[in-house]
Design a protein around this motif. Structure first.
Motif, PDB file in Angstrom:
ATOM      1  N   ALA A  85      -6.600 -10.124  -5.151  1.00  0.00           N
ATOM      2  CA  ALA A  85      -5.181  -9.799  -4.995  1.00  0.00           C
ATOM      3  C   ALA A  85      -5.016  -8.966  -3.732  1.00  0.00           C
ATOM      4  O   ALA A  85      -5.908  -8.190  -3.363  1.00  0.00           O
ATOM      5  CB  ALA A  85      -4.642  -9.042  -6.204  1.00  0.00           C
ATOM      6  N   ALA A  86      -3.886  -9.135  -3.065  1.00  0.00           N
ATOM      7  CA  ALA A  86      -3.581  -8.377  -1.850  1.00  0.00           C
ATOM      8  C   ALA A  86      -2.738  -7.161  -2.208  1.00  0.00           C
ATOM      9  O   ALA A  86      -1.754  -7.272  -2.952  1.00  0.00           O
ATOM     10  CB  ALA A  86      -2.846  -9.257  -0.849  1.00  0.00           C
ATOM     11  N   LEU A  87      -3.118  -6.005  -1.700  1.00  0.00           N
ATOM     12  CA  LEU A  87      -2.352  -4.772  -1.866  1.00  0.00           C
ATOM     13  C   LEU A  87      -1.701  -4.450  -0.531  1.00  0.00           C
ATOM     14  O   LEU A  87      -2.366  -4.457   0.506  1.00  0.00           O
ATOM     15  CB  LEU A  87      -3.262  -3.612  -2.288  1.00  0.00           C
ATOM     16  CG  LEU A  87      -4.258  -3.868  -3.420  1.00  0.00           C
ATOM     17  CD1 LEU A  87      -5.040  -2.591  -3.728  1.00  0.00           C
ATOM     18  CD2 LEU A  87      -3.544  -4.383  -4.662  1.00  0.00           C
ATOM     19  N   SER A  88      -0.419  -4.175  -0.539  1.00  0.00           N
ATOM     20  CA  SER A  88       0.289  -3.863   0.706  1.00  0.00           C
ATOM     21  C   SER A  88       1.072  -2.570   0.543  1.00  0.00           C
ATOM     22  O   SER A  88       1.259  -2.070  -0.571  1.00  0.00           O
ATOM     23  CB  SER A  88       1.241  -5.008   1.091  1.00  0.00           C
ATOM     24  OG  SER A  88       2.200  -5.226   0.077  1.00  0.00           O
ATOM     25  N   GLY A  89       1.524  -2.028   1.660  1.00  0.00           N
ATOM     26  CA  GLY A  89       2.322  -0.810   1.623  1.00  0.00           C
ATOM     27  C   GLY A  89       1.531   0.426   1.256  1.00  0.00           C
ATOM     28  O   GLY A  89       2.098   1.425   0.805  1.00  0.00           O
ATOM     29  N   LEU A  90       0.202   0.405   1.458  1.00  0.00           N
ATOM     30  CA  LEU A  90      -0.616   1.570   1.146  1.00  0.00           C
ATOM     31  C   LEU A  90      -0.481   2.620   2.253  1.00  0.00           C
ATOM     32  O   LEU A  90      -0.136   2.308   3.382  1.00  0.00           O
ATOM     33  CB  LEU A  90      -2.089   1.168   1.010  1.00  0.00           C
ATOM     34  CG  LEU A  90      -2.415   0.056   0.012  1.00  0.00           C
ATOM     35  CD1 LEU A  90      -3.919  -0.170  -0.043  1.00  0.00           C
ATOM     36  CD2 LEU A  90      -1.868   0.372  -1.373  1.00  0.00           C
ATOM     37  N   ARG A  91      -0.775   3.854   1.904  1.00  0.00           N
ATOM     38  CA  ARG A  91      -0.733   4.913   2.900  1.00  0.00           C
ATOM     39  C   ARG A  91      -2.003   4.859   3.751  1.00  0.00           C
ATOM     40  O   ARG A  91      -3.082   4.559   3.264  1.00  0.00           O
ATOM     41  CB  ARG A  91      -0.622   6.279   2.228  1.00  0.00           C
ATOM     42  CG  ARG A  91       0.685   6.453   1.461  1.00  0.00           C
ATOM     43  CD  ARG A  91       1.072   7.897   1.311  1.00  0.00           C
ATOM     44  NE  ARG A  91       0.097   8.666   0.554  1.00  0.00           N
ATOM     45  CZ  ARG A  91       0.201   9.980   0.343  1.00  0.00           C
ATOM     46  NH1 ARG A  91       1.216  10.639   0.854  1.00  0.00           N
ATOM     47  NH2 ARG A  91      -0.710  10.611  -0.372  1.00  0.00           N
ATOM     48  N   THR A  92      -1.857   5.146   5.046  1.00  0.00           N
ATOM     49  CA  THR A  92      -3.017   5.134   5.922  1.00  0.00           C
ATOM     50  C   THR A  92      -3.904   6.334   5.649  1.00  0.00           C
ATOM     51  O   THR A  92      -3.465   7.354   5.112  1.00  0.00           O
ATOM     52  CB  THR A  92      -2.572   5.148   7.395  1.00  0.00           C
ATOM     53  OG1 THR A  92      -1.791   6.332   7.635  1.00  0.00           O
ATOM     54  CG2 THR A  92      -1.735   3.931   7.726  1.00  0.00           C
ATOM     55  N   ASP A  93      -5.185   6.201   6.026  1.00  0.00           N
ATOM     56  CA  ASP A  93      -6.156   7.289   5.874  1.00  0.00           C
ATOM     57  C   ASP A  93      -6.177   7.843   4.454  1.00  0.00           C
ATOM     58  O   ASP A  93      -6.210   9.047   4.240  1.00  0.00           O
ATOM     59  CB  ASP A  93      -5.856   8.427   6.860  1.00  0.00           C
ATOM     60  CG  ASP A  93      -6.057   8.008   8.298  1.00  0.00           C
ATOM     61  OD1 ASP A  93      -7.052   7.331   8.570  1.00  0.00           O
ATOM     62  OD2 ASP A  93      -5.211   8.359   9.135  1.00  0.00           O
TER      63      ASP A  93
END
Length: 330
Positions: A184-192
């Motif tokens: 599954a693809a996860l998007s909109g995650l916070r960087t670092d």
């Protein structure tokens, strides 16, 4: 001037009130054979907060209601949700999870038992959480599901703590009897940011299996730098050489490397990995064209392109030097 100073004080005061939410799981009500109402209290702490309920037949839970806004107030707010498709005569665990920009908090575990007679136990699917491939603000998570011969769905839970708080859309894993690869693809995650994730598989009769908890780390601008030191690479009799790469930052470097001469590919390396804050030789094997050219010349310069999974691209010129003629003759 006095009015302007007074107006600017409002947002500052509101910001200072923002805090982690509080989450208190309440008593479950309206219990029937297959339905129940989960109750809780959430205090947003002055910051926009969302909540969901996790529930299941063990403290791994496995099921989660959709995220719902609790607003941004500073007082306790009662929340509830109806859950259905429960199994008769079965004990369930439940808890509330509340998240805002400051933190994620969970309420205590509570139990309830549905009415009616429980069905005969069914074989549970098997869920195994796999690896993840990350980018700056997203990831692809992987795993395997064995449906054990019964129609099974799966999804991934993920979040900044092992309480998760988010999940992907359910997908079918079929009804086979051998493990199948799922992702599954996860998007909109916070960087670092480090995220926890796990695979959940659900078969008929509320047969839930959860994979182990694993973590991934997203990249970010300046967080990880891929460096290329490959000005010279010695190549053996089998056309195997190595390019020195470095990886500096919070997450490991993963990607592909290509060698070209006069616009034609003479060697490729798929799927290299260098752990964070480390460096080393990444080996690459020349293709037939590359071996032939090196056999003719003894050494040659090639354009090296290194791609990192977070979108970084590094190019340079590497001089290949043949240090053994065995295997490259004729």
């Amino acid at each position: 001037m006095t009015a302007a100073l007074f107006a600017s004080a409002g947002p500052l005061a509101a910001t200072s009130l923002a805090a982690a939410p509080t989450a208190t799981t309440g008593t479950t009500t309206s219990i029937t054979d297959t339905r129940a109402t989960l109750n809780a209290t959430v205090n947003p702490g002055g910051e926009e907060t969302s909540y969901s309920f996790q529930y299941g037949t063990t403290t791994d839970y496995g099921r989660q209601t959709r995220l719902t806004s609790a607003g941004n107030g500073t007082t306790d707010r009662p929340v509830n949700v109806d859950v259905d498709e429960l199994t008769p005569g079965t004990e369930y665990h439940a808890r509330i999870v509340a998240s805002n920009g400051t933190d994620t908090r969970t309420g205590a575990d509570v139990t309830f038992r549905t009415t009616g007679t429980p069905p005969a136990p069914a074989p549970k699917p098997i869920a195994t959480t796999g690896s993840a491939v990350t980018s700056i603000s997203g990831a692809t998570v992987n795993g395997t599901v064995n449906p054990q011969g019964r129609a099974t769905t799966y999804y991934f839970q993920f979040g900044e703590t092992a309480a998760y708080g988010n999940q992907t859309a359910p997908q079918s894993a079929g009804a086979g009897t051998t493990p199948v690869s799922v992702s599954a693809a996860l998007s909109g995650l916070r960087t670092d940011t480090t995220y926890h994730y796990r695979l959940v598989a659900i078969g008929p009769g509320d047969a839930i299996a959860t994979g182990e908890d694993r973590t991934l780390a997203t990249g970010g601008a300046g967080s990880t730098i891929l460096s290329f030191f490959g000005q010279t690479a010695f190549t053996d009799q089998n056309g195997v050489g190595g390019v020195f790469l470095g990886c500096f930052g919070a997450v490991s470097c993963r990607g592909d490397m290509t060698l070209e001469r006069s616009g034609k590919v003479v060697g490729e390396r798929k799927g290299y990995t260098i752990r964070q804050n480390f460096g080393g030789i990444v080996h690459i094997t020349l293709n037939d064209l590359g071996k032939r050219l090196l056999r003719q010349r003894g050494n040659m310069s090639v354009r090296t392109t290194v791609l990192n999974a977070n979108g970084q691209r590094v190019t340079g010129v590497t001089k290949l030097i043949r240090y053994s003629t065995n295997g490259l003759k004729g």
